[in-house]
Design a protein around this motif. Sequence first.
Motif, mmCIF file in Angstrom:
data_model
loop_
_atom_site.group_PDB
_atom_site.id
_atom_site.type_symbol
_atom_site.label_atom_id
_atom_site.label_comp_id
_atom_site.label_asym_id
_atom_site.label_seq_id
_atom_site.Cartn_x
_atom_site.Cartn_y
_atom_site.Cartn_z
ATOM 1 N N PHE A 21 82.449 22.244 22.106
ATOM 2 C CA PHE A 21 80.863 22.571 20.959
ATOM 3 C C PHE A 21 81.283 23.086 19.713
ATOM 4 O O PHE A 21 79.789 22.325 18.910
ATOM 5 C CB PHE A 21 80.356 23.853 22.386
ATOM 6 N N HIS A 22 82.451 23.360 18.678
ATOM 7 C CA HIS A 22 82.465 23.173 17.336
ATOM 8 C C HIS A 22 82.807 22.497 16.985
ATOM 9 O O HIS A 22 82.586 22.225 15.384
ATOM 10 C CB HIS A 22 83.069 24.583 17.311
ATOM 11 N N SER A 23 82.408 21.565 17.453
ATOM 12 C CA SER A 23 82.788 20.313 16.866
ATOM 13 C C SER A 23 82.381 18.791 15.787
ATOM 14 O O SER A 23 80.886 19.899 16.021
ATOM 15 C CB SER A 23 83.422 18.729 17.557
ATOM 16 N N SER A 24 82.166 18.621 13.917
ATOM 17 C CA SER A 24 81.558 18.109 13.248
ATOM 18 C C SER A 24 79.992 17.702 14.494
ATOM 19 O O SER A 24 79.370 16.950 13.825
ATOM 20 C CB SER A 24 82.029 18.172 12.476
ATOM 21 N N PHE A 25 80.621 16.293 15.028
ATOM 22 C CA PHE A 25 79.979 15.527 15.677
ATOM 23 C C PHE A 25 78.441 16.391 17.143
ATOM 24 O O PHE A 25 77.237 15.589 16.944
ATOM 25 C CB PHE A 25 81.008 14.804 17.135
ATOM 26 N N ILE A 26 79.578 17.275 17.800
ATOM 27 C CA ILE A 26 78.054 18.012 18.271
ATOM 28 C C ILE A 26 76.704 19.024 17.588
ATOM 29 O O ILE A 26 76.291 19.084 17.946
ATOM 30 C CB ILE A 26 78.867 18.902 19.267
ATOM 31 N N GLY A 27 77.542 19.140 16.273
ATOM 32 C CA GLY A 27 76.606 19.500 15.109
ATOM 33 C C GLY A 27 75.625 18.796 13.840
ATOM 34 O O GLY A 27 74.861 18.998 14.291
ATOM 35 N N LYS A 34 73.012 17.150 22.480
ATOM 36 C CA LYS A 34 73.822 18.405 22.234
ATOM 37 C C LYS A 34 75.090 18.863 23.779
ATOM 38 O O LYS A 34 76.301 17.849 23.485
ATOM 39 C CB LYS A 34 74.116 19.733 21.591
ATOM 40 N N GLY A 35 74.322 18.272 24.522
ATOM 41 C CA GLY A 35 75.286 17.644 26.157
ATOM 42 C C GLY A 35 76.046 16.596 26.435
ATOM 43 O O GLY A 35 76.797 16.320 26.663
ATOM 44 N N ARG A 36 75.195 15.647 26.024
ATOM 45 C CA ARG A 36 75.322 14.744 26.024
ATOM 46 C C ARG A 36 76.487 13.982 25.247
ATOM 47 O O ARG A 36 77.681 13.679 26.036
ATOM 48 C CB ARG A 36 74.370 14.225 25.699
ATOM 49 N N ILE A 37 76.497 13.914 23.578
ATOM 50 C CA ILE A 37 77.242 13.928 23.261
ATOM 51 C C ILE A 37 78.859 14.669 23.288
ATOM 52 O O ILE A 37 79.912 14.471 23.196
ATOM 53 C CB ILE A 37 77.063 13.986 21.189
ATOM 54 N N SER A 38 78.814 16.023 23.428
ATOM 55 C CA SER A 38 79.413 16.893 24.017
ATOM 56 C C SER A 38 80.370 16.554 24.894
ATOM 57 O O SER A 38 82.378 16.523 25.220
ATOM 58 C CB SER A 38 79.726 17.914 23.763
ATOM 59 N N ARG A 39 79.809 15.918 26.541
ATOM 60 C CA ARG A 39 80.782 14.680 27.269
ATOM 61 C C ARG A 39 81.202 13.507 27.113
ATOM 62 O O ARG A 39 82.084 13.657 27.153
ATOM 63 C CB ARG A 39 79.753 14.820 28.645
ATOM 64 N N TYR A 40 79.865 13.457 26.019
ATOM 65 C CA TYR A 40 80.823 12.076 25.926
ATOM 66 C C TYR A 40 82.268 11.692 25.246
ATOM 67 O O TYR A 40 83.461 11.704 25.231
ATOM 68 C CB TYR A 40 79.441 10.457 25.428
ATOM 69 N N LYS A 44 85.975 10.619 25.570
ATOM 70 C CA LYS A 44 86.634 9.773 24.614
ATOM 71 C C LYS A 44 88.244 10.873 24.566
ATOM 72 O O LYS A 44 89.215 9.843 23.669
ATOM 73 C CB LYS A 44 86.271 9.231 22.729
ATOM 74 N N CYS A 45 87.666 12.155 24.071
ATOM 75 C CA CYS A 45 89.658 12.912 23.871
ATOM 76 C C CYS A 45 90.568 12.415 25.007
ATOM 77 O O CYS A 45 91.476 12.381 25.004
ATOM 78 C CB CYS A 45 89.151 14.400 23.492
ATOM 79 N N SER A 46 89.936 12.717 25.685
ATOM 80 C CA SER A 46 90.824 11.944 27.400
ATOM 81 C C SER A 46 91.208 10.713 27.138
ATOM 82 O O SER A 46 92.382 10.721 27.563
ATOM 83 C CB SER A 46 89.882 12.307 28.373
ATOM 84 N N ILE A 47 90.432 10.045 27.132
ATOM 85 C CA ILE A 47 91.131 8.169 26.997
ATOM 86 C C ILE A 47 92.297 8.783 25.833
ATOM 87 O O ILE A 47 93.210 8.101 26.355
ATOM 88 C CB ILE A 47 89.936 7.583 26.127
ATOM 89 N N ALA A 48 91.997 9.490 24.345
ATOM 90 C CA ALA A 48 93.026 8.897 23.259
ATOM 91 C C ALA A 48 94.129 9.651 23.500
ATOM 92 O O ALA A 48 95.533 9.464 24.025
ATOM 93 C CB ALA A 48 92.400 9.467 22.537
ATOM 94 N N VAL A 70 81.971 7.073 18.792
ATOM 95 C CA VAL A 70 81.333 8.364 19.024
ATOM 96 C C VAL A 70 80.580 8.543 18.002
ATOM 97 O O VAL A 70 79.617 9.339 18.068
ATOM 98 C CB VAL A 70 82.266 9.798 18.891
ATOM 99 N N GLU A 71 80.755 7.474 16.625
ATOM 100 C CA GLU A 71 79.809 8.079 15.522
ATOM 101 C C GLU A 71 78.648 6.809 16.352
ATOM 102 O O GLU A 71 77.274 7.366 15.835
ATOM 103 C CB GLU A 71 80.507 7.729 14.817
ATOM 104 N N GLU A 72 78.868 5.297 16.457
ATOM 105 C CA GLU A 72 77.854 5.089 17.169
ATOM 106 C C GLU A 72 77.499 5.338 18.396
ATOM 107 O O GLU A 72 75.494 5.156 18.333
ATOM 108 C CB GLU A 72 78.686 3.464 17.861
ATOM 109 N N ARG A 73 77.858 6.328 19.360
ATOM 110 C CA ARG A 73 76.034 6.712 20.071
ATOM 111 C C ARG A 73 76.230 7.757 19.518
ATOM 112 O O ARG A 73 74.545 7.947 19.846
ATOM 113 C CB ARG A 73 77.855 7.353 21.117
#
Length: 133
Positions: A21-27, A34-40, A44-48, A70-73
């Motif tokens: 939740f502290h990621s800059s993407f979620i910010g 915020k919930g959607r992008i945190s799951r997304y 992606k972290c799991s895939i990586a 993630v940026e496109e999402r």
Amino acid sequence: EKALFRALKTKGNTPKYGLIFHSSFIGKAHARNKGRISRYLANKCSIASRIDCFSDFQTNAFGEKLKEQVEERLEFYDKGTAPRKNIAMMQAALEAAGPEYAAANGGGGGKKRKASGDDEKTPKKAKKEKKEK
């Protein structure tokens, strides 16, 4: 982690998001997304991490492409522009990684190999052919 154990100790509500939740993407995301992008981002972290664990050749091409996704999402949630599909991004990452990556990881073709005993008829095929006669 502290919040989780504090909640368990006091029998309160457990935290909803955690470290991600502290990621800059979620910010960057709006409150309703915020919930959607945190799951997304977690997906992606799991895939990586799986790619990093199971690949024999180290490259950052997959991480960069997943970051672009993630940026496109995020842009999709804000402006409505459709993001690229996952298969297209992975193919672009394979091309960016180069032929050394494909050679080190078994070609990366994604096709199943044929069974060694294809010449023999399986019982279902033999039964089907018998019915047709």
